[in-house]
Design a protein around this motif. Structure first.
Motif, PDB file in Angstrom:
ATOM      1  N   VAL A 312     127.285  40.442  77.318  1.00 16.24           N
ATOM      2  CA  VAL A 312     127.710  39.831  75.838  1.00 16.24           C
ATOM      3  C   VAL A 312     126.869  38.801  75.460  1.00 16.24           C
ATOM      4  O   VAL A 312     126.359  38.635  74.265  1.00 16.24           O
ATOM      5  CB  VAL A 312     129.200  39.300  76.108  1.00 16.24           C
ATOM      6  CG1 VAL A 312     129.506  38.338  74.733  1.00 16.24           C
ATOM      7  CG2 VAL A 312     130.105  40.509  76.106  1.00 16.24           C
ATOM      8  N   ARG A 313     126.458  37.798  76.434  1.00 19.22           N
ATOM      9  CA  ARG A 313     125.415  36.857  76.129  1.00 19.22           C
ATOM     10  C   ARG A 313     124.001  37.266  75.779  1.00 19.22           C
ATOM     11  O   ARG A 313     123.283  36.661  74.778  1.00 19.22           O
ATOM     12  CB  ARG A 313     125.367  35.612  77.311  1.00 19.22           C
ATOM     13  CG  ARG A 313     126.710  34.761  77.196  1.00 19.22           C
ATOM     14  CD  ARG A 313     126.421  33.924  78.237  1.00 19.22           C
ATOM     15  NE  ARG A 313     127.309  32.997  78.147  1.00 19.22           N
ATOM     16  CZ  ARG A 313     127.817  31.971  79.358  1.00 19.22           C
ATOM     17  NH1 ARG A 313     127.491  32.114  80.487  1.00 19.22           N
ATOM     18  NH2 ARG A 313     128.722  31.156  79.204  1.00 19.22           N
ATOM     19  N   ALA A 314     123.658  38.422  76.319  1.00 15.65           N
ATOM     20  CA  ALA A 314     122.459  38.957  76.219  1.00 15.65           C
ATOM     21  C   ALA A 314     122.222  39.610  74.646  1.00 15.65           C
ATOM     22  O   ALA A 314     121.356  39.284  73.931  1.00 15.65           O
ATOM     23  CB  ALA A 314     121.945  40.092  77.221  1.00 15.65           C
ATOM     24  N   TYR A 315     123.462  40.167  74.297  1.00 11.25           N
ATOM     25  CA  TYR A 315     123.480  40.713  73.064  1.00 11.25           C
ATOM     26  C   TYR A 315     123.592  39.701  71.951  1.00 11.25           C
ATOM     27  O   TYR A 315     122.952  39.708  70.965  1.00 11.25           O
ATOM     28  CB  TYR A 315     124.833  41.677  72.857  1.00 11.25           C
ATOM     29  CG  TYR A 315     124.457  43.094  73.240  1.00 11.25           C
ATOM     30  CD1 TYR A 315     123.934  43.948  72.261  1.00 11.25           C
ATOM     31  CD2 TYR A 315     124.627  43.710  74.541  1.00 11.25           C
ATOM     32  CE1 TYR A 315     123.609  45.285  72.688  1.00 11.25           C
ATOM     33  CE2 TYR A 315     124.348  44.937  74.972  1.00 11.25           C
ATOM     34  CZ  TYR A 315     123.794  45.606  73.933  1.00 11.25           C
ATOM     35  OH  TYR A 315     123.565  46.871  74.282  1.00 11.25           O
ATOM     36  N   GLU A 316     124.410  38.463  72.301  1.00 12.04           N
ATOM     37  CA  GLU A 316     124.217  37.666  71.315  1.00 12.04           C
ATOM     38  C   GLU A 316     123.181  36.811  71.198  1.00 12.04           C
ATOM     39  O   GLU A 316     122.679  36.709  69.943  1.00 12.04           O
ATOM     40  CB  GLU A 316     125.187  36.574  71.664  1.00 12.04           C
ATOM     41  CG  GLU A 316     127.186  36.932  71.811  1.00 12.04           C
ATOM     42  CD  GLU A 316     127.629  35.886  72.161  1.00 12.04           C
ATOM     43  OE1 GLU A 316     127.261  34.791  73.016  1.00 12.04           O
ATOM     44  OE2 GLU A 316     128.935  35.927  72.308  1.00 12.04           O
ATOM     45  N   GLN A 317     122.305  36.799  72.080  1.00 12.73           N
ATOM     46  CA  GLN A 317     120.860  36.049  72.146  1.00 12.73           C
ATOM     47  C   GLN A 317     120.057  37.057  71.106  1.00 12.73           C
ATOM     48  O   GLN A 317     119.287  36.554  70.213  1.00 12.73           O
ATOM     49  CB  GLN A 317     120.239  35.908  73.328  1.00 12.73           C
ATOM     50  CG  GLN A 317     121.125  34.694  74.102  1.00 12.73           C
ATOM     51  CD  GLN A 317     120.745  34.385  75.474  1.00 12.73           C
ATOM     52  OE1 GLN A 317     119.915  35.139  76.143  1.00 12.73           O
ATOM     53  NE2 GLN A 317     121.404  33.543  76.180  1.00 12.73           N
ATOM     54  N   TYR A 318     120.100  38.295  71.405  1.00 12.18           N
ATOM     55  CA  TYR A 318     119.438  39.269  70.757  1.00 12.18           C
ATOM     56  C   TYR A 318     119.373  39.280  69.221  1.00 12.18           C
ATOM     57  O   TYR A 318     118.535  39.348  68.507  1.00 12.18           O
ATOM     58  CB  TYR A 318     119.334  40.805  71.381  1.00 12.18           C
ATOM     59  CG  TYR A 318     118.605  41.661  70.597  1.00 12.18           C
ATOM     60  CD1 TYR A 318     117.171  41.800  70.667  1.00 12.18           C
ATOM     61  CD2 TYR A 318     119.415  42.378  69.558  1.00 12.18           C
ATOM     62  CE1 TYR A 318     116.747  42.890  69.996  1.00 12.18           C
ATOM     63  CE2 TYR A 318     118.670  43.498  68.736  1.00 12.18           C
ATOM     64  CZ  TYR A 318     117.290  43.636  69.091  1.00 12.18           C
ATOM     65  OH  TYR A 318     116.933  44.514  68.300  1.00 12.18           O
ATOM     66  N   SER A 320     120.856  36.632  67.607  1.00  7.77           N
ATOM     67  CA  SER A 320     120.500  35.578  66.898  1.00  7.77           C
ATOM     68  C   SER A 320     118.785  35.748  66.625  1.00  7.77           C
ATOM     69  O   SER A 320     118.324  35.171  65.651  1.00  7.77           O
ATOM     70  CB  SER A 320     120.736  34.587  67.903  1.00  7.77           C
ATOM     71  OG  SER A 320     120.183  33.110  67.211  1.00  7.77           O
ATOM     72  N   ARG A 321     118.135  36.037  67.808  1.00  8.42           N
ATOM     73  CA  ARG A 321     116.732  36.285  67.451  1.00  8.42           C
ATOM     74  C   ARG A 321     116.366  37.194  66.381  1.00  8.42           C
ATOM     75  O   ARG A 321     115.433  36.776  65.706  1.00  8.42           O
ATOM     76  CB  ARG A 321     116.013  36.591  68.713  1.00  8.42           C
ATOM     77  CG  ARG A 321     116.256  35.789  69.865  1.00  8.42           C
ATOM     78  CD  ARG A 321     114.938  35.982  70.965  1.00  8.42           C
ATOM     79  NE  ARG A 321     115.373  37.374  71.385  1.00  8.42           N
ATOM     80  CZ  ARG A 321     115.991  37.636  72.544  1.00  8.42           C
ATOM     81  NH1 ARG A 321     116.931  36.753  73.074  1.00  8.42           N
ATOM     82  NH2 ARG A 321     116.076  38.961  73.109  1.00  8.42           N
ATOM     83  N   SER A 322     116.943  38.322  66.411  1.00 11.38           N
ATOM     84  CA  SER A 322     116.598  39.350  65.255  1.00 11.38           C
ATOM     85  C   SER A 322     117.066  39.185  64.019  1.00 11.38           C
ATOM     86  O   SER A 322     117.044  40.187  63.169  1.00 11.38           O
ATOM     87  CB  SER A 322     116.792  40.762  65.968  1.00 11.38           C
ATOM     88  OG  SER A 322     118.092  40.733  66.200  1.00 11.38           O
ATOM     89  N   GLY A 323     118.133  38.286  63.697  1.00 15.44           N
ATOM     90  CA  GLY A 323     118.700  37.933  62.662  1.00 15.44           C
ATOM     91  C   GLY A 323     119.889  38.965  62.303  1.00 15.44           C
ATOM     92  O   GLY A 323     120.293  39.214  60.999  1.00 15.44           O
TER      93      GLY A 323
END
Length: 332
Positions: A312-318, A320-323
């Motif tokens: 879940v955190r990995a998807y949230e970070q992705y 966030s990075r990709s808009g």
């Protein structure tokens, strides 16, 4: 310049406490060291912590609270350890003990159900106090499970006379036509998570009996149209897949003595691109309406396997990075 090493000790009352704290093959010990950065060892009657000031302070706070939980008969697992470390870093280690105090429900087999995170506790408090509650967050945060637990509790306490659980069947069109059986058989796969939660709290026989009496109803969202639902505990699950029109229809169904819970994950919207999510829209429209509570759960509230939290955190970070978060927000 090398950081000064601090040494702290925590007294242990019984050797059994040490064994339960450290875990099998010191598995828990390794996690505490990994998460805090401190080195931890044990002697005859105490735990010795060494490391930097911040590291040892966090480890000491975590160990003291975990030992207190053990003395209260609570189990200590990896998820609880990591959550305790998070709280300790924020200076809120004492709050971990609050989660051990409240038993919110019992399963059919007598297992005690407690909130495992502060987010869950806030959610349950909202379910107790408000007429309409939105529980929004990622998979594994207990949104649906806790809502069903509170619904069964309300039924047993005679606060409501029936429970209604519903979900939108996103593919209730052509694709379902290929499945065997009548419409109920076709939509049952979409409702399975709701059945599973009810079975756990009521048992299969009791669930079947209550269903036959009409006390419990599990149905697709389309079945709600044109009805007024009085004296009921109504849960709409997977609400991110409702259209705006469906959400408005649902929220205007409940009548006197009823309570409504809407759960969903706005990062998993399965609607066609041209359709706007009724959940995202409702969260904007109803944000300031009296009697409506909006509870947002996050990755730290995930209580399934620790890998789920990482994913879940990995998807949230992705996102966030990709808009992508802005893209999701456009659904509203």
């Amino acid at each position: 310049m090398e950081q000064e090493q601090i040494k702290r000790t925590v007294k242990v009352e019984q050797m059994d406490e040490l064994l339960r704290l450290f875990g099998v093959f010191d598995e828990n010990l390794s996690i505490i060291e990994q998460e805090t950065g401190a080195h931890i060892s044990a002697d005859a009657d105490s735990i010795v912590i060494t490391g930097g000031e911040e590291e040892t302070a966090a480890a000491e706070a975590v160990i003291e609270k975990l030992l207190e939980l053990i003395r209260r008969g609570e189990a200590v697992d990896r998820g609880r350890i990591r959550y305790a470390v998070d709280l300790a870093r924020e200076g809120n280690a004492d709050l971990i003990l609050e989660l051990a105090d409240d038993v919110i429900a019992f399963t059919n087999k007598g297992k005690r159900i407690k909130c495992k995170t502060l987010g869950q506790k806030k959610y349950v408090q909202a379910l107790k106090k408000h007429t309409v509650v939105f529980g929004v967050g990622p998979a594994g945060t207990g949104k649906t499970y806790l809502a069903v637990a509170m619904a069964v509790l309300a039924l047993k306490n005679r606060e409501v006379s029936r429970i209604i659980l519903t979900r939108p069947a996103v593919e209730a069109g052509e694709k379902l036509g290929f499945l065997p059986g009548d419409l109920q058989n076709k939509v049952d796969p979409y409702l399975r998570p709701l059945y599973d939660a009810l079975y756990e709290f009521l048992g299969s026989e009791n669930f079947k009996l209550l269903s036959e009496k009409g006390v419990i109803e599990v149905a697709p969202l389309a079945y709600m149209r044109g009805r007024t639902l009085n004296d009921a505990y109504i849960i709409l699950d997977e609400a991110q897949n409702c259209t705006i029109e469906q959400m408005k229809m649902f929220l205007t169904r409940f009548g006197e003595g009823s309570r409504v819970v809407v759960t969903g994950d706005i990062t998993q919207i399965d609607l066609p691109q041209e359709k706007r999510s009724g959940l995202v829209h409702a969260m904007h429209v109803l944000a300031d309406v009296e009697g409506v509570a909006m509870i947002r759960l996050s990755a730290r509230d995930v209580v399934r396997h620790e890998m789920v939290q990482r994913i879940v955190r990995a998807y949230e970070q992705y996102a966030s990075r990709s808009g992508k978060e802005g893209k999701i927000g456009d659904q509203g």
